[in-house]
Design a protein around this motif. Structure first.
Motif, PDB file in Angstrom:
ATOM      1  N   ASP A  74      63.146  21.530  16.677  1.00 16.17           N
ATOM      2  CA  ASP A  74      62.433  20.262  16.571  1.00 16.17           C
ATOM      3  C   ASP A  74      62.869  19.680  15.226  1.00 16.17           C
ATOM      4  OD1 ASP A  74      60.668  18.158  16.325  1.00 16.17           O
ATOM      5  OD2 ASP A  74      58.884  19.324  16.797  1.00 16.17           O
ATOM      6  N   PRO A  75      63.596  18.558  15.244  1.00 20.19           N
ATOM      7  CA  PRO A  75      63.589  17.502  16.267  1.00 20.19           C
ATOM      8  C   PRO A  75      64.793  17.452  17.198  1.00 20.19           C
ATOM      9  CG  PRO A  75      64.417  16.609  14.236  1.00 20.19           C
ATOM     10  CD  PRO A  75      64.141  18.056  13.961  1.00 20.19           C
ATOM     11  N   LEU A  76      65.843  18.260  17.012  1.00 13.49           N
ATOM     12  CA  LEU A  76      67.090  18.039  17.747  1.00 13.49           C
ATOM     13  C   LEU A  76      66.917  18.201  19.253  1.00 13.49           C
ATOM     14  CD1 LEU A  76      69.845  19.666  15.479  1.00 13.49           C
ATOM     15  CD2 LEU A  76      69.205  17.264  15.704  1.00 13.49           C
ATOM     16  N   VAL A  77      66.308  19.304  19.687  1.00  9.12           N
ATOM     17  CA  VAL A  77      66.191  19.531  21.128  1.00  9.12           C
ATOM     18  C   VAL A  77      65.269  18.499  21.765  1.00  9.12           C
ATOM     19  CG1 VAL A  77      65.448  21.162  22.896  1.00  9.12           C
ATOM     20  CG2 VAL A  77      66.691  21.990  20.896  1.00  9.12           C
ATOM     21  N   ILE A  78      64.134  18.263  21.139  1.00 10.57           N
ATOM     22  CA  ILE A  78      63.183  17.302  21.721  1.00 10.57           C
ATOM     23  C   ILE A  78      63.799  15.907  21.792  1.00 10.57           C
ATOM     24  CG2 ILE A  78      60.980  16.141  21.344  1.00 10.57           C
ATOM     25  CD1 ILE A  78      59.843  18.758  20.397  1.00 10.57           C
ATOM     26  N   ALA A  79      64.510  15.488  20.753  1.00 18.86           N
ATOM     27  CA  ALA A  79      65.153  14.168  20.784  1.00 18.86           C
ATOM     28  C   ALA A  79      66.200  14.087  21.882  1.00 18.86           C
ATOM     29  CB  ALA A  79      65.784  13.872  19.430  1.00 18.86           C
ATOM     30  N   SER A  80      66.874  15.194  22.178  1.00 14.15           N
ATOM     31  CA  SER A  80      67.901  15.174  23.229  1.00 14.15           C
ATOM     32  C   SER A  80      67.296  15.043  24.616  1.00 14.15           C
ATOM     33  CB  SER A  80      68.749  16.446  23.155  1.00 14.15           C
ATOM     34  OG  SER A  80      68.004  17.586  23.579  1.00 14.15           O
ATOM     35  N   LEU A  81      66.010  15.386  24.775  1.00 15.61           N
ATOM     36  CA  LEU A  81      65.374  15.344  26.087  1.00 15.61           C
ATOM     37  C   LEU A  81      64.829  13.968  26.446  1.00 15.61           C
ATOM     38  CD1 LEU A  81      63.325  18.677  25.937  1.00 15.61           C
ATOM     39  CD2 LEU A  81      65.626  18.322  26.840  1.00 15.61           C
ATOM     40  N   LEU A  82      64.717  13.086  25.455  1.00 15.43           N
ATOM     41  CA  LEU A  82      64.061  11.798  25.680  1.00 15.43           C
ATOM     42  C   LEU A  82      65.069  10.659  25.624  1.00 15.43           C
ATOM     43  CD1 LEU A  82      60.942  12.340  23.400  1.00 15.43           C
ATOM     44  CD2 LEU A  82      61.125  12.722  25.868  1.00 15.43           C
ATOM     45  N   PRO A  83      64.883   9.635  26.444  1.00 11.64           N
ATOM     46  CA  PRO A  83      65.756   8.459  26.354  1.00 11.64           C
ATOM     47  C   PRO A  83      65.487   7.702  25.063  1.00 11.64           C
ATOM     48  CG  PRO A  83      64.020   8.103  27.959  1.00 11.64           C
ATOM     49  CD  PRO A  83      63.916   9.533  27.546  1.00 11.64           C
ATOM     50  N   PRO A  84      66.472   6.986  24.527  1.00  7.31           N
ATOM     51  CA  PRO A  84      66.287   6.250  23.273  1.00  7.31           C
ATOM     52  C   PRO A  84      65.118   5.275  23.301  1.00  7.31           C
ATOM     53  CG  PRO A  84      68.615   6.369  23.823  1.00  7.31           C
ATOM     54  CD  PRO A  84      67.873   6.923  25.002  1.00  7.31           C
TER      55      PRO A  84
END
Length: 393
Positions: A74-84
């Protein structure tokens, strides 16, 4: 244990919310670009998280749980799961927890992590501490809290998942409304941020598997639950979450292994095709037939499956008074070196005889490579033609 919704009113000041509205979209989208632009992320089941985040009933709290491999999960994996587009809305993004000795050791880091929606927890203070109270307060307001049930990073580089701590059980049990709990497991982050490194690496592969929501109705919504101590219920909830994460871990490792085999197979295939394209087929007299971009696969298949038929059709398609063209090149390679010693028509005739000798027996049995004796055929041809011509000179 009931927790007041305003237990964290100080951290929810207007200034803090303004800074969060600025910092989270910038950092979140930067992390999204880093993961999808400089690394390769394969996500399975992303729609389950999106549905839970965007379509859950109003006021329904959300808890996400995952394994913990690297300090930047967190935050890399969570950010990768969500659209911008979702990352632009700071209010809907997750709250998470971090140990005070890591994220809140001085005023500067404390201010920064407050601005990115991180709540402090103290190691060893148990489940009834202010940090967990603050997390439950966020859930009571219909928010999203992400937690690592293991409590700390993996000790073996992400190969296994440790038992879930009791704290995650308390988050589920003590929220005013039973939260929606969505698990996900990832592998590959140990390559992006190995233990001991200070900067994330690029060019790595990460695989993420998002599971179905975990249900607890059979544990919490029964008459027996009324007579069970809260600590036992905390442990039961935590155990179920840990068990589900370990199941997903087995699946995500299998998916990552399949991806690795597929990539290796494609890479080897491309490498083999490249080598075949670079070979000097003209030197072997096969330049007009071998591996053109349009008909290479169909030609190879036809020759391999019906070698005799291919020969007979080629012979029938050419008049008897014409020379059969075998695709030999006389501009370079081996053929150019020997063309001065023999007549081209004799060379073509010999090639036809050598390439298709014993063609009549291919129908009855497969021909092993040791049964074709090209050196013997060359010797017989040279003795019958070249040596006799040299003897007359």
């Amino acid at each position: 244990m009931t927790v007041d919704k305003d237990v964290d009113a100080v951290n929810d000041s207007v200034i803090t919310r303004m800074l969060q509205a600025l910092a989270l979209p910038v950092i979140g989208n930067a992390c999204h670009i880093f993961m999808h632009g400089l690394n390769h992320v394969q996500i399975y089941g992303a729609e389950k998280l999106h549905r839970a985040l965007l379509e859950r009933p109003e006021g329904k709290p959300l808890i996400t749980v995952s394994n913990h491999v690297a300090s930047v999960d967190d935050p890399l994996v969570i950010a990768s799961l969500l659209p911008p587009s979702v990352l632009l809305d700071a209010h809907s993004l997750r709250w998470t927890l971090c140990a005070t000795d890591r994220c809140f050791s001085n005023p500067m880091t404390s201010a920064f992590f407050k601005c990115v929606k991180v709540l402090p927890v103290s190691r060893g203070d148990g489940v009834y501490q202010k940090g967990l109270d603050m997390a439950i307060s966020k859930l009571n307001n219909g928010g999203w809290v992400h937690i690592f049930p293991e409590g700390s990073r993996s000790r073996d580089g992400g190969r296994t998942i440790a038992s879930a701590k009791r704290g995650v059980g308390r988050l589920v049990m003590d929220a005013d409304n039973l939260p929606l709990v969505v698990p996900f497991v990832h592998t590959g982050m140990q390559e992006i941020m190995p233990i001991g490194t200070h900067f994330p690496r690029i060019g790595k592969r990460v695989t993420v598997l998002i599971g179905e929501p975990i249900h607890f109705d059979d544990l919490l919504c029964t008459e027996d639950a009324q007579h069970v101590s809260r600590g036992v219920l905390y442990d039961a909830v935590s155990s179920r979450i840990g068990h589900r994460l370990r199941e997903l871990k087995i699946q995500v490792d299998k998916l990552a292994l399949e991806e690795s085999f597929q990539i290796q197979y494609c890479s080897n295939t491309e490498r083999a095709n490249g080598i075949l394209q670079q070979l000097d087929w003209e030197a072997f007299g096969m330049g007009s037939h071998i591996f053109s971009e349009d008909d290479s696969s169909s030609l190879k298949h036809a020759i391999q499956t019906h070698p005799k038929l291919h020969l007979e059709q080629s012979q029938r398609s050419v008049p008897a008074n014409r020379t059969v063209k075998m695709g030999f090149s006389y501009e370079g390679g081996i053929i150019s070196r020997i063309r001065g010693y023999m007549n081209p028509s004799e060379l073509r005739g010999f090639a036809a005889k050598g390439l298709f000798m014993n063609a009549g027996t291919w129908k009855e049995r497969h021909l092993s490579i040791h049964e074709v004796r090209p050196l013997k055929a060359w010797k017989q041809f040279l003795e019958a033609n070249i040596v006799q011509q040299w003897g007359r000179m």
